[in-house]
Structure formats: C-alpha cells, structure tokens
Scaffold this motif. Structure first.
Motif, short mmCIF file in Angstrom:
data_model
loop_
_atom_site.label_atom_id
_atom_site.label_comp_id
_atom_site.label_asym_id
_atom_site.label_seq_id
_atom_site.Cartn_x
_atom_site.Cartn_y
_atom_site.Cartn_z
N ASP A 180 0.83 -1.21 0.00
CA ASP A 180 0.00 0.00 0.00
C ASP A 180 0.87 1.26 0.00
N ASP A 181 0.34 2.36 -0.52
CA ASP A 181 1.02 3.67 -0.48
C ASP A 181 2.44 3.58 -1.04
N GLU A 237 -3.81 4.89 -6.62
CA GLU A 237 -4.67 5.44 -5.57
C GLU A 237 -4.94 6.93 -5.80
MG MG Z 1 -3.12 3.57 0.34
#
Ligand code: MG
Ligand code: C2E
Ligand code: MG
Ligand code: MG
Length: 292
Positions: A180-181, A237
C-alpha cells in the motif's frame, strides 16, 4: 502551583497534562468501549479495472460512528488503537466483518469481487497472525480467495525476514497481498521480489499532479513497468479526475481507486454497484487524455 499540587498524590501529574493528552486519554477510554458498543463501521471503496471500466474489488476502510462527534475518520484514532493495542481486537473484528459482508453480498446474488483489508504494524507483529486470520475466516465460511491484505512498505521493512515469513503463511491460506502507499515509505526494491506480493498500490502523491508533472509521470510509468516485470498488478490510488484515469490507462495501469470512480461507501450502497458492475464507460477511459 505544581509544587503545591505535588504534595497531593492524586493530582501530582495534573499540572503536566495538557489539553491534547487529556483529550487523548478520553478518546482511548471511549475506544475501549467502542467495539462493545458496536460503534465501528466499515465503508467500502471500489477499485475499477481500467481495461473494462468494471468494478474489480473493494477496500474496507474503518470509521468510528461516535455518539457525539459523528463519523470519525481513521487518521483521528488509528494511531491510538495502535499505541494501546486495541487494534488487535478491532482488527479481528474487521476481518470477521468483511467475511460476513462477503457472505451477505453473495446471498444477495452479487458476482463476487475481492475485498481488501488494511493491516497495521501492531497486528503484523503478532507471531501467529496467519493462524488468527485462518481461524476467523474459517469460522465465517467466507472464500479466502476473495480476501486481500494491504501492507505498507515501512511495515514490511521494519523486519523484512519475519515479514516474508508472515506473508508466505498468509499466501498459503489462499489470500492475496498488496503493498500500500507505494513510493512514500522506506522502500527497498530488492525486497519487492522476495515478498510474495500480488499487487502494488501507487500512492496518491504521485497521481495528484498527473499528467502535467513530468517527474510524477516518469515515476508512475517506471513503477508500473517495474511492477509488471515482477508480475504484480498495479492499482493507482487517489484518482480524482477522468484525465488522470486516461493517463493511467495510457500507462497500462491495471486498476484505479479514488473519488473519480467512487468515494468509500457504506455496505448498503455497494449492493447497487455490485449489481451494475460497470462503473465507468470504457470508451471514456480509452480516449487519449484531454489536452486543452
Ligand atoms: Mg493507500
Ligand atoms: P489507505 O489504506 O491508503 O486508504 C486510502 C485513503 O485515501 C482512505 O482514507 C480513502 O478514503 C482516501 N481516498 C480514497 N480516494 C481518494 C481520493 O481520490 N482523494 C483523496 N484525497 N483521498 C482518497 P481513510 O479512509 O481516511 O483512511 C486513511 C488510512 O487509515 C488508510 O490509508 C489506512 O492506512 C488507514 N486505515 C483505514 N482503515 C483501516 C483499517 O481497517 N485498518 C487499519 N489498520 N488501517 C486502516
Ligand atoms: Mg489501503
Ligand atoms: Mg494511506
């Protein structure tokens, strides 16, 4: 004065307690009660396939339905849940709740789509995390292949050896794993191939100024290419505009997530999206980015 208060053991610490600390303690006490009072709720944000414009999955995002403060976003309380360890029981509730939701949607006749769950550092430090997950998912009867876990780079890099073992154990349960990220943490590209990951999520910081920002465009294209060479699927995202979506489609990004497709929604509102399937007109995405 502090000296005077010092003689009274009950108020000894009061002079050094600022408003923030007091508020934090009150929030902590409320959070301990929140699970029992069923004040936590999950919202679900769609992920959309850029090739088809169709719903490709959801990410479960935690909210706190506070009796006075209203719907509280996670950044205001996740840190406290982590620091106090309350994230352990709450995290177990989240996994169970997602499993129950999957079964509810299935009962409504919806074509199944995977749901991703965010894991925090504290949860990930549990030596028996995979067994905990196996127990909860097994008891629910949900299909493990519809579950995905999102982990940040920093969380994985804190102890890469034990992270690799935990990830492998979760993979053996048939579940999927995402980083993630991506790009904001402390990354070591060498570990990307050592972790049994399925998906890489590009942080919204790199998406925000697409396509105008040449550096972000270069980074995003390079990350997508790297991920594909490592057989990872890529999700961008924070996609807020059609132009960003088209640009990412041009970069061969697999999926997008963000306000352009949909904000995170209560479970009841996801039923209609599941039934519709098509979230974005495919022709819109395939067109070249608008240049004004
Ligand atoms: Mg994220
Ligand atoms: P995340 O996992 O990276 O989730 C994405 C965040 O970006 C979400 O914020 C989402 O609402 C927001 N977002 C989505 N699309 C857009 C967009 O187009 N523009 C902008 N500006 N923002 C967008 P949210 O729900 O406030 O969650 C924040 C973070 O809190 C999450 O980041 C995750 O790290 C953490 N979190 C949320 N739910 C959970 C949970 O159940 N467990 C754990 N451990 N952490 C969670
Ligand atoms: Mg996430
Ligand atoms: Mg984040």
């Amino acid at each position: 004065s502090a000296k005077k208060a010092g003689r009274n053991t009950h108020s000894f610490y009061m002079p050094v307690m600022n408003e923030d600390a007091t508020r934090r303690l009150r929030t902590e006490a409320e959070l301990r009660e929140a699970l029992r009072r069923e004040e936590f709720v999950l919202h679900y944000q769609p992920k959309v396939s850029l090739a088809t414009g169709r719903l490709a999955g959801f990410e479960a995002l935690l909210r706190w339905q506070h009796p006075v403060r209203g719907l509280v976003p996670p950044l205001e309380f996740i840190g406290i849940l982590e620091d106090t360890g309350i994230i352990i029981p709450v995290g177990e509730w989240i996994i169970g709740q997602v499993c129950r939701q999957l079964l509810l949607w299935e009962r409504e006749g919806a074509a199944p789509v995977p749901v991703a769950i965010n894991l925090s550092a504290r949860q990930f430090q549990q030596a028996d995390l995979a067994q905990v997950i196996e127990r909860i998912v097994g008891a629910s009867g949900a299909n493990p292949q519809l579950l995905e876990f999102e982990l940040t780079e920093s969380l994985l890099m804190a102890d890469p050896e034990s992270a690799a073992a935990t990830l492998a154990a979760i993979k053996r349960l048939g579940m999927n794993l995402s980083i993630d990220d991506f790009g904001t943490g402390y990354s070591s590209l060498a570990y990307l191939k050592r972790f049994p990951l399925d998906t890489l999520k590009i942080d919204r910081a790199f998406v925000r100024d697409l396509p105008e920002d040449g550096d972000d465009a270069a980074i995003t294209q390079a990350v997508i290419s790297l991920a594909h060479h490592l057989s990872l699927k890529v999700v961008a995202e924070g996609v807020e505009t059609l132009e960003q979506a088209r640009t990412l489609h041009g970069y061969a990004c697999d999926q997008i997530q963000g306000y352009y497709a949909s904000r995170p929604l209560p479970a009841a509102e996801c039923t209609a999206l599941l039934a519709r399937g098509q979230l974005i007109d495919r022709a819109l995405l395939a067109a070249p980015p608008v240049r004004l």
